[in-house]
Design a protein around this motif. Sequence first.
Motif, PDB file in Angstrom:
ATOM      1  N   ALA A 156      31.983  10.814  11.653  1.00  0.00           N
ATOM      2  CA  ALA A 156      30.768  11.558  12.137  1.00  0.00           C
ATOM      3  C   ALA A 156      30.103  13.003  10.541  1.00  0.00           C
ATOM      4  CB  ALA A 156      30.627  12.426  13.744  1.00  0.00           C
ATOM      5  N   LYS A 157      28.691  12.856  11.122  1.00  0.00           N
ATOM      6  CA  LYS A 157      28.581  13.351  10.027  1.00  0.00           C
ATOM      7  C   LYS A 157      26.555  13.985  10.570  1.00  0.00           C
ATOM      8  CE  LYS A 157      30.888  12.312   6.164  1.00  0.00           C
ATOM      9  NZ  LYS A 157      31.972  12.886   5.752  1.00  0.00           N
ATOM     10  N   VAL A 158      26.186  15.602  10.058  1.00  0.00           N
ATOM     11  CA  VAL A 158      25.384  15.796  10.450  1.00  0.00           C
ATOM     12  C   VAL A 158      24.711  16.311   9.350  1.00  0.00           C
ATOM     13  CG1 VAL A 158      24.251  17.541  11.880  1.00  0.00           C
ATOM     14  CG2 VAL A 158      26.099  16.882  12.344  1.00  0.00           C
ATOM     15  N   VAL A 159      23.446  16.258   9.374  1.00  0.00           N
ATOM     16  CA  VAL A 159      22.676  16.072   7.968  1.00  0.00           C
ATOM     17  C   VAL A 159      21.616  17.331   8.530  1.00  0.00           C
ATOM     18  CG1 VAL A 159      20.927  15.492   6.847  1.00  0.00           C
ATOM     19  CG2 VAL A 159      22.463  13.339   6.884  1.00  0.00           C
ATOM     20  N   HIS A 160      21.526  18.387   8.255  1.00  0.00           N
ATOM     21  CA  HIS A 160      20.553  19.409   8.493  1.00  0.00           C
ATOM     22  C   HIS A 160      19.794  19.284   7.708  1.00  0.00           C
ATOM     23  CE1 HIS A 160      23.905  21.107  10.068  1.00  0.00           C
ATOM     24  NE2 HIS A 160      24.841  20.629   9.214  1.00  0.00           N
ATOM     25  N   HIS A 161      18.480  20.144   8.201  1.00  0.00           N
ATOM     26  CA  HIS A 161      16.766  20.420   7.524  1.00  0.00           C
ATOM     27  C   HIS A 161      17.119  20.651   6.072  1.00  0.00           C
ATOM     28  CE1 HIS A 161      17.784  24.928   7.968  1.00  0.00           C
ATOM     29  NE2 HIS A 161      17.315  24.738   7.998  1.00  0.00           N
TER      30      HIS A 161
ATOM     31  N   THR B   1      27.303  18.537   7.085  1.00  0.00           N
ATOM     32  CA  THR B   1      28.460  18.538   7.132  1.00  0.00           C
ATOM     33  C   THR B   1      29.222  17.521   7.774  1.00  0.00           C
ATOM     34  OG1 THR B   1      27.401  19.498   9.288  1.00  0.00           O
ATOM     35  CG2 THR B   1      27.638  20.991   7.209  1.00  0.00           C
ATOM     36  N   ASN B   2      30.665  17.311   8.242  1.00  0.00           N
ATOM     37  CA  ASN B   2      31.194  16.514   9.353  1.00  0.00           C
ATOM     38  C   ASN B   2      30.749  17.526  10.093  1.00  0.00           C
ATOM     39  OD1 ASN B   2      32.544  15.510   6.625  1.00  0.00           O
ATOM     40  ND2 ASN B   2      34.483  17.008   6.723  1.00  0.00           N
TER      41      ASN B   2
END
Length: 122
Positions: free
Chosen positions: A47-52, A57-58
């Motif tokens: 899983a990944k999180v793409v920030h504004h 980040t993982n």
Amino acid sequence: MYRHGNATGKVSPEQMQIWMQQQMEWVNSIAAQNKFMVGTGLLFENAKVVHHNKTVTNGPFGDIKETLGGFIMIKAESAQEATQFAKAAPVLRGEGNTVEVREIMRHSTMNIYKQPLLLSVA
């Protein structure tokens, strides 16, 4: 959408099997009423999180105490009907767990209309 604490490594495989069986029975009860549309669990691995600011980040964990573990979409005449289905979700047996009920907007070439949606965590 189902929101719950991360149980990975905290429960036995037997307990996980029991929870999965309860989840399948709940979904099957909705399907028996011809109300189930689609649903699945969401995997945590990769899983990944793409920030504004475009950093990646993982995820989805970070500092959060709960995770989004899955969803189901149902046919419902109203948010109230969808909420009644949500009240029977097995995930609610865990303290602090939640089921979020939302409507989705569907687009067509002629008009825009809303249809109730139950998103849930497995």
